[in-house]
Design a protein around this motif. Structure first.
Motif, mmCIF file in Angstrom:
data_model
loop_
_atom_site.group_PDB
_atom_site.id
_atom_site.type_symbol
_atom_site.label_atom_id
_atom_site.label_comp_id
_atom_site.label_asym_id
_atom_site.label_seq_id
_atom_site.Cartn_x
_atom_site.Cartn_y
_atom_site.Cartn_z
ATOM 1 N N CYS A 179 72.252 41.966 42.008
ATOM 2 C CA CYS A 179 71.012 41.266 42.335
ATOM 3 C C CYS A 179 70.730 40.218 41.260
ATOM 4 C CB CYS A 179 69.852 42.250 42.440
ATOM 5 S SG CYS A 179 69.971 43.365 43.854
ATOM 6 N N SER A 180 69.756 39.371 41.517
ATOM 7 C CA SER A 180 69.462 38.247 40.627
ATOM 8 C C SER A 180 69.088 38.709 39.218
ATOM 9 C CB SER A 180 68.317 37.415 41.204
ATOM 10 O OG SER A 180 67.970 36.367 40.335
ATOM 11 N N HIS A 181 69.600 37.962 38.244
ATOM 12 C CA HIS A 181 69.244 38.204 36.841
ATOM 13 C C HIS A 181 68.441 37.040 36.286
ATOM 14 C CE1 HIS A 181 71.865 41.766 36.572
ATOM 15 N NE2 HIS A 181 72.640 41.098 37.405
ATOM 16 N N ARG A 182 67.879 36.257 37.192
ATOM 17 C CA ARG A 182 67.086 35.101 36.789
ATOM 18 C C ARG A 182 65.898 35.523 35.941
ATOM 19 N NH1 ARG A 182 64.297 31.157 41.349
ATOM 20 N NH2 ARG A 182 63.520 29.523 39.949
ATOM 21 N N LYS A 183 65.528 34.697 34.973
ATOM 22 C CA LYS A 183 64.373 34.997 34.120
ATOM 23 C C LYS A 183 63.102 35.032 34.964
ATOM 24 C CE LYS A 183 66.293 33.269 29.794
ATOM 25 N NZ LYS A 183 66.155 32.276 28.704
ATOM 26 N N LEU A 190 58.122 31.752 34.715
ATOM 27 C CA LEU A 190 57.050 32.362 33.922
ATOM 28 C C LEU A 190 57.269 32.058 32.439
ATOM 29 C CD1 LEU A 190 54.511 34.004 33.688
ATOM 30 C CD2 LEU A 190 55.795 36.061 34.243
ATOM 31 N N THR A 191 57.083 30.805 32.101
ATOM 32 C CA THR A 191 57.258 30.339 30.729
ATOM 33 C C THR A 191 56.604 28.969 30.617
ATOM 34 O OG1 THR A 191 58.892 30.066 28.950
ATOM 35 C CG2 THR A 191 59.470 29.169 31.109
ATOM 36 N N GLY A 192 56.507 28.447 29.408
ATOM 37 C CA GLY A 192 55.973 27.102 29.210
ATOM 38 C C GLY A 192 54.562 26.961 29.740
ATOM 39 N N GLU A 193 54.331 25.918 30.543
ATOM 40 C CA GLU A 193 53.002 25.624 31.066
ATOM 41 C C GLU A 193 52.799 26.200 32.462
ATOM 42 O OE1 GLU A 193 52.664 21.391 30.598
ATOM 43 O OE2 GLU A 193 52.231 21.589 28.454
ATOM 44 N N VAL A 194 53.273 27.427 32.645
ATOM 45 C CA VAL A 194 53.211 28.094 33.945
ATOM 46 C C VAL A 194 51.771 28.260 34.434
ATOM 47 C CG1 VAL A 194 53.348 30.365 32.797
ATOM 48 C CG2 VAL A 194 53.868 30.182 35.232
ATOM 49 N N LEU A 195 50.848 28.577 33.528
ATOM 50 C CA LEU A 195 49.480 28.862 33.944
ATOM 51 C C LEU A 195 48.789 27.599 34.453
ATOM 52 C CD1 LEU A 195 48.538 31.253 31.007
ATOM 53 C CD2 LEU A 195 49.193 31.896 33.336
ATOM 54 N N ALA A 224 51.421 43.217 31.217
ATOM 55 C CA ALA A 224 52.547 43.917 31.837
ATOM 56 C C ALA A 224 53.843 43.638 31.073
ATOM 57 C CB ALA A 224 52.683 43.511 33.297
ATOM 58 N N GLN A 225 54.035 42.393 30.640
ATOM 59 C CA GLN A 225 55.242 42.071 29.877
ATOM 60 C C GLN A 225 55.266 42.829 28.551
ATOM 61 O OE1 GLN A 225 57.955 40.527 30.599
ATOM 62 N NE2 GLN A 225 58.871 40.564 28.555
ATOM 63 N N ASN A 226 54.131 42.910 27.885
ATOM 64 C CA ASN A 226 54.053 43.626 26.599
ATOM 65 C C ASN A 226 54.348 45.113 26.782
ATOM 66 O OD1 ASN A 226 51.970 45.360 24.779
ATOM 67 N ND2 ASN A 226 52.892 43.698 23.590
ATOM 68 N N LYS A 235 53.329 35.244 24.712
ATOM 69 C CA LYS A 235 54.136 34.564 23.685
ATOM 70 C C LYS A 235 55.607 34.912 23.833
ATOM 71 C CE LYS A 235 50.680 33.965 19.995
ATOM 72 N NZ LYS A 235 50.241 34.439 18.650
ATOM 73 N N SER A 236 55.900 36.170 24.105
ATOM 74 C CA SER A 236 57.301 36.594 24.234
ATOM 75 C C SER A 236 57.971 35.951 25.449
ATOM 76 C CB SER A 236 57.393 38.119 24.316
ATOM 77 O OG SER A 236 56.948 38.595 25.581
ATOM 78 N N LEU A 237 57.165 35.574 26.438
ATOM 79 C CA LEU A 237 57.694 34.870 27.613
ATOM 80 C C LEU A 237 57.850 33.372 27.369
ATOM 81 C CD1 LEU A 237 55.569 36.704 30.325
ATOM 82 C CD2 LEU A 237 58.075 36.735 30.213
ATOM 83 N N GLY A 238 57.340 32.904 26.228
ATOM 84 C CA GLY A 238 57.426 31.485 25.915
ATOM 85 C C GLY A 238 56.345 30.650 26.568
ATOM 86 N N VAL A 239 55.223 31.286 26.946
ATOM 87 C CA VAL A 239 54.115 30.554 27.553
ATOM 88 C C VAL A 239 53.429 29.705 26.483
ATOM 89 C CG1 VAL A 239 51.876 30.807 28.722
ATOM 90 C CG2 VAL A 239 53.792 32.282 29.354
ATOM 91 N N SER A 240 52.993 28.529 26.880
ATOM 92 C CA SER A 240 52.326 27.584 25.979
ATOM 93 C C SER A 240 51.177 28.251 25.224
ATOM 94 C CB SER A 240 51.789 26.419 26.807
ATOM 95 O OG SER A 240 50.652 25.836 26.227
ATOM 96 N N LEU A 241 51.157 28.056 23.893
ATOM 97 C CA LEU A 241 50.108 28.668 23.067
ATOM 98 C C LEU A 241 48.731 28.139 23.446
ATOM 99 C CD1 LEU A 241 51.814 28.696 19.538
ATOM 100 C CD2 LEU A 241 51.627 30.568 21.195
#
Length: 478
Positions: free
Chosen positions: A38-42, A94-99, A351-353, A413-419
């Protein structure tokens, strides 16, 4: 409530044939998971928002067929009732400027739908349960004209062989009988999707289960049903009781229900949920899809008739590789676009944490405790006490500030979402906790302190919603 089907009446052979294909597809999915195919995409994020169509008097407006036909937006679709619609997103990494990206999507879709409703002398509202709703509104004449819903109604009532009984004890007590599945349409939610790499999918599923208690309290926006003040998030008992049917034969009234918190963690693989679907839950919609086994058409349709508050889904990447998503169903719709995205930020981060902690040290909380926490939080909101992973009892409002918000920050932060986005959106959650005002608290305060008139309250709620300010800043007169 999922995809449309071609039939609404079935015979015994249809059920037998469907179950055989369901077995084959479950076996194939198991093989693909075991073989790591199955997919291993981030991680990838998305959402579904359910909303209400209302008239000038803030009453349900059963016009979704004409509304959707003339809106002509592929991101909008019908729900069970003619006065409900669903708005969807395109998936975003789910990273960067996702929100900010999800925010712009929802804002654009919502504004277009709102303007279109106004052109039809109507409004749309995002709220967990519409305060002006009456039991009489929930009748089959107001069911969306789709085979899927007609068949679900028939099959669920057949499996129960008795009326649907609602008994919710909160600030007040509501008891009633109903004779079709339309009660389910009284509940509207903001469903958060997370596509995950296969190796972490079941850990993230388990983390979502643990995160459900703080999420349901933080996002509560459904305190009233038919004029009664019930739970802080009354969607939870209402949906569970509205489709209260369980497994095979004598198990139909047993502990496993089609709408539930689930029966346990996924210990070794996400396939355990699909195996439980196959072994425990009778088929409701036995539509024979003339498709390859690799399309998982029967497995996906069957899974769509089992509503865990955290539900694993099977989908496909652009190249056709099957992937696993977790659908988190606990947040109510609303109160505003920005509140919805703040809720998403908190969920994805927390959930990620917790997922990272599970991967490092194993499951930190017994399932029975996570389940108890969830119902305590749905019942009593931010004032409830829960037992957390340190084994101690905490007031949820305090735990959110001291530990859960920092966890959500760390997870994003661990997902690399914009601070900057982390600060902006989780800042709104912090303000909501400090002001102790989510949608449920605002509605309760309005009715208690200002005006026990649900029509006027809904009008003020909608005015506040349209101003776009987060619910933590809402006043009682806009």
């Amino acid at each position: 409530m999922g995809q449309e089907i071609s039939l609404s009446k079935f015979d015994t052979d249809d059920f037998i044939r469907f179950h055989q294909k369901l077995e084959q597809e479950t076996l194939l999915l198991n093989c693909l998971i075991e073989q790591n195919d199955c997919s291993h995409r981030k991680p990838v994020a998305g959402f579904e928002l359910e909303a209400w169509l209302v008239d000038r008097k803030m009453r349900p407006a059963p016009i979704n067929e004409h509304f959707l036909a003339t809106l002509n937006d592929p991101m909008a679709s019908a729900e069970l009732a003619k006065f409900n619609i669903e708005l969807n997103s395109n998936p975003v990494p789910l990273t960067g400027e996702v929100l900010g990206c999800l925010h712009r999507q929802l804002q654009t879709t919502w504004q277009n739908a709102y303007r279109h409703a106004e052109s039809m002398d109507s409004k749309i509202v995002m709220i967990g349960i519409l305060p002006t709703l009456k039991q009489d509104d929930l009748n089959l004449a107001n069911m969306s004209d789709m085979n899927r819903y007609r068949a679900l109604n028939e099959q669920i009532l057949h499996s129960r062989a008795k009326p649907i009984h609602i008994d919710i004890n909160g600030a007040e007590h509501l008891k009633l009988d109903h004779y079709d599945v339309m009660l389910e349409s009284a509940t509207t939610s903001f469903q958060l999707h997370t596509q995950l790499p296969l190796e972490s999918a079941h850990h993230f599923y388990n983390a979502s289960i643990i995160a459900s208690a703080p999420m349901v309290a933080l996002c509560a926006n459904a305190p009233f049903l038919f004029g009664k003040e019930l739970w802080h998030e009354s969607r939870i008992p209402l949906f569970e009781q509205a489709i209260e049917t369980g497994g095979y034969e004598g198990a139909a009234q047993g502990p496993l229900k089609r709408v539930s918190f689930g029966s346990g963690y996924a210990r070794n693989s996400i396939i355990e949920c699909f195996q439980e679907n196959l072994e425990h839950f009778p088929v409701l919609l036995p539509v024979d899809h003339d498709s390859a086994i690799e399309a998982f058409a029967h497995l996906r349709l069957h899974n769509g008739t089992i509503w865990r508050w955290n539900r694993p889904l099977v989908g496909f990447d652009e190249d056709g590789t099957p992937h696993i998503r977790i659908e988190h169903r606990t947040p109510a719709a609303g109160p505003t676009v920005i509140d919805a995205i703040a809720n998403a930020a908190f969920y994805y981060g927390l959930a990620q944490n917790i997922c990272t902690e599970i991967l490092a040290r194993g499951l930190p909380l017994p399932f029975a405790q996570a389940k108890d926490n969830f119902y305590q939080a749905a019942h009593s909101g931010l004032d409830c006490n829960i037992i957390w992973i340190d084994g101690n009892r905490h007031r949820l409002k305090d735990l959110l500030k001291s530990e859960l918000l920092p966890r959500a920050v760390s997870g994003l932060k661990s997902l690399g979402v914009s601070l900057a986005e982390i600060d902006d959106y989780l800042g709104l959650i912090r303000q909501r906790i400090n002001n102790k005002q989510n949608g449920s608290y605002w509605q309760r305060r309005y009715i208690r302190e200002y005006n026990p008139d649900f029509t006027e309250m809904t009008r003020h709620y909608l005015n506040n919603q349209n101003l776009g300010n987060p619910v933590s800043e809402w006043m009682f007169h806009a």
